[in-house]
Design a protein around this motif. Structure first.
Motif, mmCIF file in Angstrom:
data_model
loop_
_atom_site.group_PDB
_atom_site.id
_atom_site.type_symbol
_atom_site.label_atom_id
_atom_site.label_comp_id
_atom_site.label_asym_id
_atom_site.label_seq_id
_atom_site.Cartn_x
_atom_site.Cartn_y
_atom_site.Cartn_z
ATOM 1 N N GLN A 1 1.651 29.124 27.759
ATOM 2 C CA GLN A 1 2.519 30.281 27.537
ATOM 3 C C GLN A 1 3.869 29.804 26.999
ATOM 4 O O GLN A 1 4.421 28.832 27.494
ATOM 5 C CB GLN A 1 2.736 31.038 28.849
ATOM 6 N N VAL A 2 4.357 30.471 25.986
ATOM 7 C CA VAL A 2 5.632 30.139 25.370
ATOM 8 C C VAL A 2 6.519 31.381 25.399
ATOM 9 O O VAL A 2 6.080 32.469 25.020
ATOM 10 C CB VAL A 2 5.448 29.667 23.914
ATOM 11 N N GLN A 3 7.734 31.210 25.842
ATOM 12 C CA GLN A 3 8.708 32.299 25.788
ATOM 13 C C GLN A 3 9.790 31.953 24.780
ATOM 14 O O GLN A 3 10.257 30.810 24.729
ATOM 15 C CB GLN A 3 9.312 32.535 27.169
ATOM 16 N N LEU A 4 10.164 32.943 23.988
ATOM 17 C CA LEU A 4 11.107 32.731 22.892
ATOM 18 C C LEU A 4 12.286 33.686 23.037
ATOM 19 O O LEU A 4 12.088 34.890 23.284
ATOM 20 C CB LEU A 4 10.411 32.967 21.551
ATOM 21 N N CYS A 22 16.640 30.059 18.108
ATOM 22 C CA CYS A 22 15.547 30.497 18.976
ATOM 23 C C CYS A 22 15.296 29.391 19.994
ATOM 24 O O CYS A 22 14.992 28.256 19.619
ATOM 25 C CB CYS A 22 14.291 30.757 18.152
ATOM 26 N N ALA A 23 15.440 29.738 21.254
ATOM 27 C CA ALA A 23 15.179 28.801 22.339
ATOM 28 C C ALA A 23 13.786 29.055 22.897
ATOM 29 O O ALA A 23 13.438 30.195 23.225
ATOM 30 C CB ALA A 23 16.225 28.962 23.440
ATOM 31 N N ALA A 24 13.000 28.006 22.988
ATOM 32 C CA ALA A 24 11.622 28.122 23.459
ATOM 33 C C ALA A 24 11.454 27.473 24.819
ATOM 34 O O ALA A 24 11.938 26.358 25.039
ATOM 35 C CB ALA A 24 10.675 27.466 22.464
ATOM 36 N N SER A 25 10.784 28.174 25.699
ATOM 37 C CA SER A 25 10.430 27.593 26.993
ATOM 38 C C SER A 25 8.967 27.185 26.938
ATOM 39 O O SER A 25 8.240 27.522 26.013
ATOM 40 C CB SER A 25 10.660 28.600 28.107
ATOM 41 N N GLY A 26 8.530 26.503 27.954
ATOM 42 C CA GLY A 26 7.146 26.058 27.946
ATOM 43 C C GLY A 26 7.042 24.616 27.502
ATOM 44 O O GLY A 26 7.969 24.059 26.911
ATOM 45 N N ARG A 27 5.906 24.046 27.761
ATOM 46 C CA ARG A 27 5.709 22.642 27.478
ATOM 47 C C ARG A 27 5.268 22.411 26.046
ATOM 48 O O ARG A 27 4.723 23.267 25.405
ATOM 49 C CB ARG A 27 4.656 22.100 28.430
ATOM 50 N N ARG A 72 14.424 22.493 13.134
ATOM 51 C CA ARG A 72 14.062 22.458 14.542
ATOM 52 C C ARG A 72 14.651 21.236 15.213
ATOM 53 O O ARG A 72 14.846 20.197 14.570
ATOM 54 C CB ARG A 72 12.534 22.478 14.728
ATOM 55 N N ASP A 73 14.927 21.371 16.507
ATOM 56 C CA ASP A 73 15.397 20.267 17.333
ATOM 57 C C ASP A 73 14.405 20.170 18.491
ATOM 58 O O ASP A 73 14.482 20.936 19.456
ATOM 59 C CB ASP A 73 16.811 20.539 17.832
ATOM 60 N N THR A 78 14.464 24.020 20.292
ATOM 61 C CA THR A 78 15.056 25.110 19.522
ATOM 62 C C THR A 78 14.617 25.060 18.062
ATOM 63 O O THR A 78 14.329 23.995 17.518
ATOM 64 C CB THR A 78 16.592 25.080 19.571
ATOM 65 N N VAL A 79 14.571 26.232 17.462
ATOM 66 C CA VAL A 79 14.352 26.353 16.031
ATOM 67 C C VAL A 79 15.442 27.286 15.497
ATOM 68 O O VAL A 79 15.790 28.275 16.135
ATOM 69 C CB VAL A 79 12.934 26.873 15.703
ATOM 70 N N SER A 80 15.985 26.943 14.336
ATOM 71 C CA SER A 80 17.115 27.679 13.785
ATOM 72 C C SER A 80 16.810 28.169 12.377
ATOM 73 O O SER A 80 15.948 27.616 11.691
ATOM 74 C CB SER A 80 18.364 26.800 13.757
ATOM 75 N N LEU A 81 17.540 29.194 11.983
ATOM 76 C CA LEU A 81 17.441 29.719 10.626
ATOM 77 C C LEU A 81 18.852 29.903 10.101
ATOM 78 O O LEU A 81 19.580 30.797 10.544
ATOM 79 C CB LEU A 81 16.685 31.048 10.600
ATOM 80 N N GLN A 82 19.250 29.037 9.192
ATOM 81 C CA GLN A 82 20.554 29.139 8.530
ATOM 82 C C GLN A 82 20.381 30.059 7.335
ATOM 83 O O GLN A 82 19.554 29.781 6.450
ATOM 84 C CB GLN A 82 21.041 27.767 8.089
ATOM 85 N N MET A 83 21.159 31.131 7.294
ATOM 86 C CA MET A 83 21.037 32.123 6.238
ATOM 87 C C MET A 83 22.343 32.183 5.451
ATOM 88 O O MET A 83 23.386 32.541 6.012
ATOM 89 C CB MET A 83 20.712 33.493 6.838
ATOM 90 N N ASP A 84 22.297 31.799 4.209
ATOM 91 C CA ASP A 84 23.467 31.802 3.326
ATOM 92 C C ASP A 84 23.269 32.807 2.197
ATOM 93 O O ASP A 84 22.143 33.248 1.937
ATOM 94 C CB ASP A 84 23.687 30.400 2.751
#
Length: 129
Positions: A1-4, A22-27, A72-73, A78-84
């Protein structure tokens, strides 16, 4: 299970920038290919960008190529979206997404909605003209 959980939306003028996170929980976050989708009022939810599991490799829908950057890190889950160079037509609720069929799977094109099992709650992005 993944929570976002997404963050970082807001109101910006055309030509401006925003960074969504976006912060993700779960393994085992590192094993999931991650994506961003968006849904504008009265329209269907559409794919925006994807980043492959592990070290990445990205794919973007044509309207955002050259303006948006997904990253992503894995150490921080975390996954990020830089929008320019944002445009009014980028106005939408943005969702972080992944699924069990995206585990250990690299994509070379759009993530299909049928492959998404986990969605964040969404974050509103509004671009004024």
């Amino acid at each position: 299970q993944v929570q976002l959980v997404e963050s970082g939306g807001g109101l910006v003028q055309a030509g401006g920038s925003l960074r969504l996170s976006c912060a993700a929980s779960g393994r085992l976050f590192i094993t999931y290919t991650m994506g961003w989708f968006r849904q504008a009022p009265g329209k269907e939810r559409e794919f925006v960008a994807a980043i492959n599991w592990g070290a990445g490799g990205n794919y973007y829908t044509d309207p955002v190529k050259g303006r948006f950057t997904i990253s992503r890190d894995n150490a921080k889950n975390t996954v990020s979206l830089q929008m320019d160079s944002l445009k009014p037509e980028d106005t939408a609720v943005y969702y972080c997404a992944t699924g069990e069929r995206l585990k250990w799977t690299r994509v070379g094109g759009p993530i299909e909605r049928r492959d998404v099992d986990y969605w964040g709650q969404g974050t509103q992005v509004t671009v004024s003209s």
